[in-house]
Design a protein around this motif. Structure first.
Motif, PDB file in Angstrom:
ATOM      1  N   ASP A 188       0.843  -1.195   0.000  1.00 17.88           N
ATOM      2  CA  ASP A 188       0.000   0.000   0.000  1.00 17.88           C
ATOM      3  C   ASP A 188       0.879   1.247   0.000  1.00 17.88           C
ATOM      4  N   PHE A 189       0.449   2.266  -0.752  1.00 22.69           N
ATOM      5  CA  PHE A 189       1.120   3.555  -0.765  1.00 22.69           C
ATOM      6  C   PHE A 189       0.111   4.608  -0.304  1.00 22.69           C
ATOM      7  N   GLY A 190       0.430   5.321   0.768  1.00 20.03           N
ATOM      8  CA  GLY A 190      -0.548   6.273   1.274  1.00 20.03           C
ATOM      9  C   GLY A 190       0.077   7.468   1.970  1.00 20.03           C
ATOM     10  N   GLU A 191      -0.798   8.324   2.463  1.00 12.45           N
ATOM     11  CA  GLU A 191      -0.402   9.489   3.237  1.00 12.45           C
ATOM     12  C   GLU A 191      -1.064   9.411   4.607  1.00 12.45           C
ATOM     13  N   LEU A 192      -0.433   9.999   5.599  1.00  8.51           N
ATOM     14  CA  LEU A 192      -1.012  10.034   6.933  1.00  8.51           C
ATOM     15  C   LEU A 192      -1.984  11.201   7.034  1.00  8.51           C
ATOM     16  N   VAL A 193      -3.232  10.888   7.359  1.00  7.56           N
ATOM     17  CA  VAL A 193      -4.269  11.897   7.562  1.00  7.56           C
ATOM     18  C   VAL A 193      -4.945  11.599   8.886  1.00  7.56           C
ATOM     19  N   GLY A 225      14.469  -6.452   0.243  1.00  9.25           N
ATOM     20  CA  GLY A 225      14.805  -5.516  -0.817  1.00  9.25           C
ATOM     21  C   GLY A 225      13.638  -4.616  -1.171  1.00  9.25           C
ATOM     22  N   VAL A 226      12.424  -5.154  -1.171  1.00  6.96           N
ATOM     23  CA  VAL A 226      11.227  -4.360  -1.460  1.00  6.96           C
ATOM     24  C   VAL A 226      11.114  -3.190  -0.486  1.00  6.96           C
ATOM     25  N   ARG A 227      11.416  -3.439   0.774  1.00  2.96           N
ATOM     26  CA  ARG A 227      11.285  -2.403   1.811  1.00  2.96           C
ATOM     27  C   ARG A 227      12.223  -1.222   1.577  1.00  2.96           C
ATOM     28  N   ARG A 228      13.236  -1.384   0.743  1.00  3.82           N
ATOM     29  CA  ARG A 228      14.181  -0.294   0.493  1.00  3.82           C
ATOM     30  C   ARG A 228      13.651   0.734  -0.497  1.00  3.82           C
ATOM     31  N   TYR A 229      12.529   0.450  -1.118  1.00  2.00           N
ATOM     32  CA  TYR A 229      11.973   1.379  -2.102  1.00  2.00           C
ATOM     33  C   TYR A 229      11.679   2.736  -1.461  1.00  2.00           C
ATOM     34  N   ASN A 230      12.027   3.834  -2.157  1.00  2.00           N
ATOM     35  CA  ASN A 230      11.768   5.174  -1.618  1.00  2.00           C
ATOM     36  C   ASN A 230      11.431   6.187  -2.720  1.00  2.00           C
ATOM     37  N   GLY A 231      10.822   5.721  -3.780  1.00  2.40           N
ATOM     38  CA  GLY A 231      10.466   6.613  -4.880  1.00  2.40           C
ATOM     39  C   GLY A 231       9.280   7.505  -4.557  1.00  2.40           C
ATOM     40  N   PHE A 232       9.191   8.625  -5.283  1.00  8.61           N
ATOM     41  CA  PHE A 232       8.084   9.579  -5.150  1.00  8.61           C
ATOM     42  C   PHE A 232       7.848  10.034  -3.714  1.00  8.61           C
ATOM     43  N   PHE A 234       7.980   8.266  -1.009  1.00 10.03           N
ATOM     44  CA  PHE A 234       7.448   7.230  -0.124  1.00 10.03           C
ATOM     45  C   PHE A 234       8.572   6.542   0.642  1.00 10.03           C
ATOM     46  N   GLU A 235       8.287   6.159   1.857  1.00  9.28           N
ATOM     47  CA  GLU A 235       9.222   5.377   2.669  1.00  9.28           C
ATOM     48  C   GLU A 235       8.466   4.260   3.370  1.00  9.28           C
ATOM     49  N   PHE A 236       9.127   3.127   3.521  1.00 11.34           N
ATOM     50  CA  PHE A 236       8.523   2.008   4.218  1.00 11.34           C
ATOM     51  C   PHE A 236       8.247   2.376   5.672  1.00 11.34           C
ATOM     52  N   SER A 237       7.058   2.018   6.155  1.00 11.03           N
ATOM     53  CA  SER A 237       6.670   2.287   7.542  1.00 11.03           C
ATOM     54  C   SER A 237       6.489   0.975   8.296  1.00 11.03           C
ATOM     55  N   GLU A 238       7.409   0.693   9.187  1.00  8.76           N
ATOM     56  CA  GLU A 238       7.294  -0.503  10.020  1.00  8.76           C
ATOM     57  C   GLU A 238       6.062  -0.405  10.907  1.00  8.76           C
ATOM     58  N   ALA A 239       5.772   0.796  11.398  1.00  9.40           N
ATOM     59  CA  ALA A 239       4.677   0.979  12.350  1.00  9.40           C
ATOM     60  C   ALA A 239       3.315   0.640  11.760  1.00  9.40           C
ATOM     61  N   PHE A 240       3.108   0.948  10.491  1.00 10.90           N
ATOM     62  CA  PHE A 240       1.800   0.721   9.874  1.00 10.90           C
ATOM     63  C   PHE A 240       1.738  -0.578   9.075  1.00 10.90           C
ATOM     64  N   ARG A 245       1.353  -7.213   4.757  1.00 14.22           N
ATOM     65  CA  ARG A 245       1.023  -5.925   4.162  1.00 14.22           C
ATOM     66  C   ARG A 245       2.170  -4.952   4.419  1.00 14.22           C
ATOM     67  N   LEU A 246       2.800  -4.490   3.341  1.00 10.53           N
ATOM     68  CA  LEU A 246       3.884  -3.523   3.440  1.00 10.53           C
ATOM     69  C   LEU A 246       3.316  -2.140   3.118  1.00 10.53           C
ATOM     70  N   VAL A 247       3.428  -1.223   4.072  1.00 13.90           N
ATOM     71  CA  VAL A 247       2.855   0.113   3.902  1.00 13.90           C
ATOM     72  C   VAL A 247       3.974   1.130   3.718  1.00 13.90           C
ATOM     73  N   PHE A 248       3.842   1.932   2.664  1.00 13.92           N
ATOM     74  CA  PHE A 248       4.783   3.007   2.382  1.00 13.92           C
ATOM     75  C   PHE A 248       4.063   4.331   2.553  1.00 13.92           C
ATOM     76  N   ILE A 249       4.632   5.206   3.360  1.00 15.48           N
ATOM     77  CA  ILE A 249       4.023   6.493   3.675  1.00 15.48           C
ATOM     78  C   ILE A 249       4.775   7.605   2.956  1.00 15.48           C
ATOM     79  N   LYS A 250       4.025   8.529   2.382  1.00 15.71           N
ATOM     80  CA  LYS A 250       4.639   9.664   1.689  1.00 15.71           C
ATOM     81  C   LYS A 250       5.168  10.653   2.712  1.00 15.71           C
ATOM     82  N   ARG A 251       6.430  11.002   2.551  1.00 17.88           N
ATOM     83  CA  ARG A 251       7.050  11.963   3.477  1.00 17.88           C
ATOM     84  C   ARG A 251       6.414  13.332   3.327  1.00 17.88           C
ATOM     85  N   ARG A 252       6.235  14.006   4.426  1.00 16.92           N
ATOM     86  CA  ARG A 252       5.712  15.375   4.387  1.00 16.92           C
ATOM     87  C   ARG A 252       6.807  16.323   3.935  1.00 16.92           C
TER      88      ARG A 252
END
Length: 253
Positions: A188-193, A225-232, A234-240, A245-252
């Motif tokens: 999942d790729f998302g933003e924190l709201v 290796g998937v967890r190292r992705y940081n495009g656009f 996004f960064e992997f979030s261990e907390a979420f 389910r691997l969650v990537f959160i968009k950096r503010r």
């Protein structure tokens, strides 16, 4: 590790970028679907596709003239959606192209499942389209567990992982049949709201395509290796994230 992605509604014909390496594995099933759609009137086809008159006319003519073995385009070069544009297979190295041949599978309502260099023609048929065929009430019933079993067979009986970069419409055709031999992991790729992860369609599609490019360029075959992705951004979030389910959160900014 196998990576699954959705198709795109828009398609082109491109016989120059890369050679076709074979016909889709579910060719007979696709021919059945083609023949069934050809039986429909224009109004019935338009209702099936849920599109404008212009798009319905385009696709009605496509099916009328369709030849599943001629003028083919490699699947990964045929789809034109946001995900594919951000994947950018046209600039892949030879090694990256070989990577996606081994690891990438494209799900399709019409073709079932495609390797990236399987030859396809332009079509319109979403997995959730209400097409009854062969005694099956819809495409989910028509395809059943064939697609999952085909991926499982590629593992040669060994435990394997499916990295799910497909939409729910497509991923459910596999997820419902997953057995203990398979680890099915959704990204999942998302933003924190307000402390919750919200996923927006366009940024998620962009990141899915970009992640495929990243995995191919880095020759990644495991979840670490998937967890190292940081495009656009996004960064992997261990907390979420969760086990499957691997969650990537968009950096503010």
């Amino acid at each position: 590790m196998k990576i699954i992605i959705s198709p795109a509604k828009t398609m082109n014909v491109d016989r120059e970028s890369h050679e076709v390496r074979g016909l889709p594995r579910f060719f007979d099933e696709t021919k059945l679907l083609m023949d069934e759609i050809r039986k429909l009137s224009f109004d019935e086809a338009k209702a099936l596709w849920k599109c404008s008159d212009k798009l319905a006319e385009l696709n009605f003519q496509r099916f009328a003239k369709m030849d599943l073995e001629r003028d083919l385009t490699p699947a990964v070069f045929s789809y034109e959606g946001i995900q594919y544009r951000n994947m950018g297979p046209g600039v892949f190295s030879h090694e990256a192209l070989e990577y996606i041949e081994d690891h990438l599978r494209i799900l399709s309502g019409f073709y079932g499942m495609l390797g990236p260099f399987d030859g396809v023609v332009p079509y319109r048929l979403e997995m959730q389209a209400g097409l009854s065929v062969g005694g099956c009430r819809d495409l989910y019933e028509f395809w059943g567990r064939k697609i999952y079993d085909s991926i499982a067979a590629e593992s040669g009986g060994e435990p394997f992982t499916i990295l799910n970069l497909a939409s729910k419409e497509y991923s459910q055709i596999i997820e419902k049949y997953v057995g203990p031999e398979c680890r099915f992991v959704t990204v999942d790729f998302g933003e924190l709201v307000d402390g919750k992860v919200k996923q927006k369609a366009t940024p998620a599609k962009m990141a899915r395509g970009d992640m495929v490019r990243f995995l191919a360029e880095q020759n990644i075959a495991d979840l670490e290796g998937v967890r190292r992705y940081n495009g656009f951004g996004f960064e992997f979030s261990e907390a979420f994230s969760e086990t499957d389910r691997l969650v990537f959160i968009k950096r503010r900014k």
